[in-house]
Design an enzyme around this catalytic site. Structure first.
Site, PDB file in Angstrom:
ATOM      1  N   HIS A 208      -1.315  10.201  -2.921  1.00 58.05           N
ATOM      2  CA  HIS A 208      -2.578   9.878  -2.272  1.00 58.05           C
ATOM      3  C   HIS A 208      -3.474  11.086  -2.029  1.00 58.05           C
ATOM      4  CE1 HIS A 208      -5.342   9.127   1.094  1.00 58.05           C
ATOM      5  NE2 HIS A 208      -5.498   7.962   0.483  1.00 58.05           N
TER       6      HIS A 208
ATOM      7  N   HIS B 297       0.832  -1.205   0.000  1.00 61.47           N
ATOM      8  CA  HIS B 297       0.000   0.000   0.000  1.00 61.47           C
ATOM      9  C   HIS B 297       0.867   1.255   0.000  1.00 61.47           C
ATOM     10  CE1 HIS B 297      -2.678   2.893   2.321  1.00 61.47           C
ATOM     11  NE2 HIS B 297      -3.430   2.574   1.286  1.00 61.47           N
TER      12      HIS B 297
END
Ligand code: G3P
Ligand code: CA
Length: 365
Positions: A80, A38
């Site tokens: 992100h 991730h």
């Protein structure tokens, strides 16, 4: 024992050793169970930077996970947040643009930012002087990392805030095609991670139904995962309570107390996902020790059964601790998004032969 009895015993034992998601994953060509790094190995290096992705690759993660956005001059980048405040030094470089969206910056402007020093400040125990001055990466640069070692991980790509980036799904298709990632890729050496060679070499993920539809239109042959969330236009919750009105002691407790409105509501989302090209779901999970990655429990056993019965594999986000790997694996999930790829690989019996420190040092960090 009669023939029928022994056949029953055999099918029961086969069921016991063959989890439903394993067969589904094999059919799609996705590794099982999957280690999805991730934002890279983001517990140990600044998220979505070179060392984070390099480390994930060297450790042996199956996928490099990234969030895709687009610069003002049309370049796909891996980042992100939709602003730059948390993970860069924008306050020093562009003090009057702190709250501006990423989409309002050119690539040249973004490349002026330091995307590593924040990590050293936030996590002094894991700080490294080599992280100072790391750059935001383009999709092409992440692909270079995926291709650049002996291990050949796949790419697990999220369209982030896609409503801000009309046409990003088609841009993504063109970018992947240009790099040859929509076609068969070379096989890795024996004993190495070989996901880039598998049909599931790219997995596309999104929380947004319209983006899933556009991804399906642009890249019908590429596996897709619908990420799940509760409330606010996503899966309907059983209550309208907010964190503030709930009286919960922290956000993790609030989320843990949230539930789906009904089984029918969850079933409708599974049916929609399947009908629109998803091969899996990416549900949130409630972690044993809470924390800011602990959300609604959308991996309840009945939910997992329903997803598998619908032919969908299950990759929950974002799980870093063995206690959660164990509990959720017992509920039948098919891999995890994790910031701690080294820990998950060890849990799955595929530990890296080399330490994080050795891998970082050997690669110049
Ligand atoms: O993409 C799965 C997981 O990454 C979703 O959460 O916010 O970390 O992108 P987020
Ligand atoms: Ca993501």
């Amino acid at each position: 024992m009669t023939l029928l009895a022994s056949a029953l015993v055999m099918s029961e034992s086969t069921l016991a050793i063959e989890p439903p998601g394993k067969a589904l994953a094999a059919k799609i060509g996705v590794p099982w169970p999957a280690v999805i790094a991730h934002r890279g190995a983001s517990f140990d290096a600044p998220e979505e930077t070179i060392p984070a992705y390099m480390l994930a690759r060297e450790l042996g993660a199956d996928y490099l996970e990234m969030d895709i956005q687009r610069t003002r001059d049309g370049v796909l980048i891996a980042l992100h947040d939709d602003t730059l405040r948390r993970t860069t030094n924008i306050a020093q470089v562009y003090p009057d643009r702190i709250t501006q969206p990423v989409s309002s910056f050119t690539l040249a402007e973004l490349k002026q930012l330091d995307a590593g020093s924040w990590f050293n400040t936030a996590f002094p125990a894991r700080a490294r002087s080599s992280y100072v001055g790391l750059k935001i990466l383009t999709l092409d640069e992440v692909i270079d990392i995926a291709e650049g070692g002996e291990n050949k991980p796949g790419l697990y790509i999220e369209t982030k805030v896609p409503a801000q980036f009309p046409g990003i799904e088609e841009d993504l298709k063109n970018a992947l095609a240009k790099r040859g990632w929509l076609d068969q890729r070379p096989e890795a050496a024996k004993g190495r991670v070989n996901v880039a060679h598998m049909p599931g070499r790219v997995v596309l993920q999104t929380f947004e139904k319209p983006s899933l539809e556009l991804l399906q239109k642009s890249m019908p042959q590429v596996p897709k995962v619908l990420l799940l969330w509760l409330g606010d236009g996503y899966i309907q919750a059983s209550s309208d309570a907010t964190f503030k009105t709930s009286g919960a002691k922290d956000k993790a407790s609030f989320y843990a107390g949230q539930d789906v409105k009904s089984e029918a509501e969850f079933a409708a989302w599974m049916a929609w996902a399947k009908a629109h090209g998803a091969i899996g779901i990416g549900p949130s999970s409630a972690l044993k020790d809470g924390g800011d990655q602990s959300y609604m429990d959308l991996v309840k056993p009945w939910m997992n059964r329903m997803a598998h019965d619908k032919g969908l594999i299950i990759h929950p986000y974002t799980v870093d601790d063995e206690v959660d790997f164990k509990a959720l694996s017992a509920r039948g999930v098919d891999g995890f998004f994790t910031n701690r790829a080294a820990q998950l690989l060890a849990f799955y019996g595929r530990p890296s032969a080399e330490s994080l420190d050795t891998l970082l040092r050997r690669n110049g960090y």
